[in-house]
Design a protein around this motif. Structure first.
Motif, PDB file in Angstrom:
ATOM      1  N   PRO A   1       0.835  -1.207   0.000  1.00  0.00           N
ATOM      2  CA  PRO A   1       0.000   0.000   0.000  1.00  0.00           C
ATOM      3  C   PRO A   1       0.872   1.260   0.000  1.00  0.00           C
ATOM      4  O   PRO A   1       1.980   1.252   0.534  1.00  0.00           O
ATOM      5  N   VAL A   2       0.373   2.326  -0.597  1.00  0.00           N
ATOM      6  CA  VAL A   2       1.067   3.611  -0.606  1.00  0.00           C
ATOM      7  C   VAL A   2       0.167   4.656   0.059  1.00  0.00           C
ATOM      8  O   VAL A   2      -1.000   4.384   0.345  1.00  0.00           O
ATOM      9  N   ASP A   3       0.698   5.833   0.271  1.00  0.00           N
ATOM     10  CA  ASP A   3      -0.047   6.929   0.901  1.00  0.00           C
ATOM     11  C   ASP A   3      -1.267   7.269   0.043  1.00  0.00           C
ATOM     12  O   ASP A   3      -1.143   7.805  -1.055  1.00  0.00           O
ATOM     13  N   ARG A   4      -2.445   6.926   0.572  1.00  0.00           N
ATOM     14  CA  ARG A   4      -3.684   7.100  -0.190  1.00  0.00           C
ATOM     15  C   ARG A   4      -3.965   8.567  -0.492  1.00  0.00           C
ATOM     16  O   ARG A   4      -4.383   8.900  -1.600  1.00  0.00           O
ATOM     17  N   GLU A   5      -3.742   9.469   0.468  1.00  0.00           N
ATOM     18  CA  GLU A   5      -4.009  10.889   0.238  1.00  0.00           C
ATOM     19  C   GLU A   5      -3.123  11.449  -0.869  1.00  0.00           C
ATOM     20  O   GLU A   5      -3.589  12.210  -1.707  1.00  0.00           O
ATOM     21  N   ARG A   6      -1.856  11.070  -0.866  1.00  0.00           N
ATOM     22  CA  ARG A   6      -0.939  11.540  -1.914  1.00  0.00           C
ATOM     23  C   ARG A   6      -1.381  11.019  -3.279  1.00  0.00           C
ATOM     24  O   ARG A   6      -1.417  11.753  -4.259  1.00  0.00           O
ATOM     25  N   TYR A   7      -1.720   9.733  -3.333  1.00  0.00           N
ATOM     26  CA  TYR A   7      -2.170   9.120  -4.588  1.00  0.00           C
ATOM     27  C   TYR A   7      -3.428   9.817  -5.094  1.00  0.00           C
ATOM     28  O   TYR A   7      -3.522  10.186  -6.258  1.00  0.00           O
ATOM     29  N   GLN A   8      -4.398  10.018  -4.213  1.00  0.00           N
ATOM     30  CA  GLN A   8      -5.649  10.651  -4.601  1.00  0.00           C
ATOM     31  C   GLN A   8      -5.417  12.080  -5.083  1.00  0.00           C
ATOM     32  O   GLN A   8      -6.038  12.516  -6.054  1.00  0.00           O
ATOM     33  N   ARG A   9      -4.513  12.786  -4.425  1.00  0.00           N
ATOM     34  CA  ARG A   9      -4.219  14.159  -4.842  1.00  0.00           C
ATOM     35  C   ARG A   9      -3.577  14.173  -6.227  1.00  0.00           C
ATOM     36  O   ARG A   9      -3.956  14.964  -7.091  1.00  0.00           O
ATOM     37  N   LEU A  10      -2.611  13.282  -6.456  1.00  0.00           N
ATOM     38  CA  LEU A  10      -1.952  13.215  -7.763  1.00  0.00           C
ATOM     39  C   LEU A  10      -2.936  12.846  -8.871  1.00  0.00           C
ATOM     40  O   LEU A  10      -2.976  13.481  -9.922  1.00  0.00           O
ATOM     41  N   VAL A  11      -3.724  11.821  -8.631  1.00  0.00           N
ATOM     42  CA  VAL A  11      -4.682  11.386  -9.650  1.00  0.00           C
ATOM     43  C   VAL A  11      -5.742  12.461  -9.869  1.00  0.00           C
ATOM     44  O   VAL A  11      -6.134  12.735 -11.008  1.00  0.00           O
ATOM     45  N   GLY A  12      -6.171  13.123  -8.818  1.00  0.00           N
ATOM     46  CA  GLY A  12      -7.131  14.220  -8.959  1.00  0.00           C
ATOM     47  C   GLY A  12      -6.579  15.344  -9.821  1.00  0.00           C
ATOM     48  O   GLY A  12      -7.278  15.889 -10.681  1.00  0.00           O
ATOM     49  N   ARG A  13      -5.320  15.683  -9.618  1.00  0.00           N
ATOM     50  CA  ARG A  13      -4.697  16.728 -10.434  1.00  0.00           C
ATOM     51  C   ARG A  13      -4.542  16.262 -11.880  1.00  0.00           C
ATOM     52  O   ARG A  13      -4.679  17.046 -12.806  1.00  0.00           O
ATOM     53  N   LEU A  14      -4.249  14.979 -12.073  1.00  0.00           N
ATOM     54  CA  LEU A  14      -4.146  14.445 -13.437  1.00  0.00           C
ATOM     55  C   LEU A  14      -5.508  14.421 -14.119  1.00  0.00           C
ATOM     56  O   LEU A  14      -5.607  14.652 -15.325  1.00  0.00           O
ATOM     57  N   ILE A  15      -6.565  14.145 -13.370  1.00  0.00           N
ATOM     58  CA  ILE A  15      -7.918  14.177 -13.935  1.00  0.00           C
ATOM     59  C   ILE A  15      -8.215  15.587 -14.441  1.00  0.00           C
ATOM     60  O   ILE A  15      -8.707  15.767 -15.554  1.00  0.00           O
ATOM     61  N   TYR A  16      -7.894  16.588 -13.629  1.00  0.00           N
ATOM     62  CA  TYR A  16      -8.104  17.972 -14.047  1.00  0.00           C
ATOM     63  C   TYR A  16      -7.290  18.280 -15.301  1.00  0.00           C
ATOM     64  O   TYR A  16      -7.773  18.910 -16.230  1.00  0.00           O
ATOM     65  N   LEU A  17      -6.065  17.813 -15.337  1.00  0.00           N
ATOM     66  CA  LEU A  17      -5.188  18.063 -16.474  1.00  0.00           C
ATOM     67  C   LEU A  17      -5.670  17.338 -17.731  1.00  0.00           C
ATOM     68  O   LEU A  17      -5.509  17.829 -18.846  1.00  0.00           O
ATOM     69  N   SER A  18      -6.292  16.195 -17.565  1.00  0.00           N
ATOM     70  CA  SER A  18      -6.715  15.397 -18.724  1.00  0.00           C
ATOM     71  C   SER A  18      -7.846  16.052 -19.526  1.00  0.00           C
ATOM     72  O   SER A  18      -8.102  15.656 -20.656  1.00  0.00           O
TER      73      SER A  18
END
Length: 164
Positions: A87-104
């Motif tokens: 497992p990895v830091d869920r908050e960090r992962y969610q923040r990164l993926v959320g920013r990538l969703i916005y960028l996409s």
């Protein structure tokens, strides 16, 4: 709202009609940064919507500004599983993926890869984070990619919404 038309008179009439129903601010600029996130470049070849600064900020914040660029946003050899890996830091992962969703929204080239990574937001693992870093390395190769609307006699933009 971006209004594009060759007929200046028609644009002026549209602005008048819109101002009767809505509060309108007319911002005629060649290049504009909206909320420091969406860059609009207008030139003789057309209009480009990109999020270059946002992409570079994301790469800088993740420490990947100096990374080696990747050729593709998702590696076909990745075999992602919901439970495999540490497992990895869920908050960090969610923040990164959320920013990538916005960028996409302005980067259709990463949309599929980002949608795959968003499936694992509830329980991200090391392999999922590695795949997110792959997307970031891909973006490093061309942070200014975006949507380009060619200048022509007519501009047809269609939008679709699928909502419940």
């Amino acid at each position: 709202m971006i209004i594009t038309e060759d007929d200046e008179k028609e644009i002026a009439q549209l602005k008048v009609r819109l101002s009767k129903e809505f509060e309108v601010k007319d911002r005629m600029m060649r290049r504009r940064l909206l909320s420091s996130r969406i860059e609009i470049s207008h030139g003789s070849k057309g209009i480009v919507l990109s999020q270059r600064k946002y992409a570079l900020d994301l790469l800088s914040e993740t420490g990947m500004l100096g990374c080696k660029p990747a050729a593709t946003p998702i590696d076909q050899s990745f075999r992602l599983s919901a439970e495999a890996g540490e497992p990895v830091d869920r908050e960090r992962y969610q923040r990164l993926v959320g920013r990538l969703i916005y960028l996409s929204h302005k980067r259709p080239d990463i949309s599929f890869a980002v949608s795959v990574m968003s499936r694992y937001m509830h329980d991200p693992r090391k392999g999922h984070m590695d795949a997110v870093y792959q997307i970031l390395r891909y973006m490093k190769g061309a942070p200014g990619k975006g949507l380009r609307f060619k200048r022509s006699g007519h501009v047809n933009i269609e939008g679709y919404c699928d909502s419940d």
